[in-house]
Design an enzyme around this catalytic site. Structure first.
Site, short mmCIF file in Angstrom:
data_model
loop_
_atom_site.label_atom_id
_atom_site.label_comp_id
_atom_site.label_asym_id
_atom_site.label_seq_id
_atom_site.Cartn_x
_atom_site.Cartn_y
_atom_site.Cartn_z
CG ASP A 117 -1.86 1.17 1.27
OD1 ASP A 117 -2.24 1.67 0.19
OD2 ASP A 117 -2.23 1.59 2.38
CD GLU A 176 -5.16 0.88 -2.41
OE1 GLU A 176 -6.14 0.26 -1.98
OE2 GLU A 176 -4.60 1.81 -1.78
CG ASP A 211 -0.62 3.22 5.90
OD1 ASP A 211 -1.35 3.66 5.01
OD2 ASP A 211 -0.20 3.91 6.86
#
Length: 178
Positions: free
Chosen positions: A14, A74, A146
């Site tokens: 992430d 992502e 996160d």
């Protein structure tokens, strides 16, 4: 008949300039196993180049220590603040570069696809994601939102791989049928 190949180690990333979450799972078909998770935090008082180097070094250390063979990252969404989006894009570039330099297969997933896979809807908050990650990986204890998001990204990739193998098996069986 499908051949069992054993578990595959996946890192989910992430990306973020302040905090880049990472999570590693082992996937063996429908079975998921928690390996590790954490965050690479950059010094917000340092220059942009130094911060990007901190992310690079941190992710490189994780890959060297835990040896994943596939990566899932992502995708970036564009927000109203162009400067923040650009900086996030630069951190994302580092998050793509590190696994690429290690020769890992890299997949990218939209935030809504990750949420839909993990919580069943394309919209949800970080509390829901963290709760579902804990349900799917009971041994996981992410230290940040996160890290939980990174585990969700890895889970999404594991499910995507399973679906792709199923589709391929059906295609092979269909071609082989008289």
């Amino acid at each position: 008949m499908t051949r069992k190949t054993g578990p595959i180690r996946i890192i989910g990333i992430d990306p973020g300039l302040r905090c880049t979450g990472w999570g590693i799972i082992d996937s063996d078909g429908a079975s998921l196993g928690f390996v590790a998770c954490g965050s690479v935090v950059s010094d917000d008082r340092a220059s942009l180049g130094t911060r990007l180097r901190q992310i690079f070094d941190g992710l490189q250390e994780v890959l060297a220590r835990l040896a994943p063979v596939e990566a899932a990252i992502e995708q970036t969404f564009v927000n109203r603040d162009a400067v923040a989006t650009l900086k996030l894009g630069q951190a994302r570039g580092i998050a793509l570069l590190v696994p690429a330099l290690s020769g890992l297969l890299i997949a990218e997933y939209a935030p809504n696809a990750v949420k839909k896979t993990v919580i069943g809807a394309g919209h949800g908050d970080k509390v829901q994601i963290r709760a579902m990650v804990k349900c799917l990986l009971p041994r996981a204890s992410p230290d940040s939102a996160d890290a939980a998001d990174a585990l969700a990204i890895a889970i999404t990739h594991a499910h995507s791989r399973s679906w792709a193998r199923l589709v391929a098996s059906v295609a092979v069986a269909t071609r082989a049928a008289p």
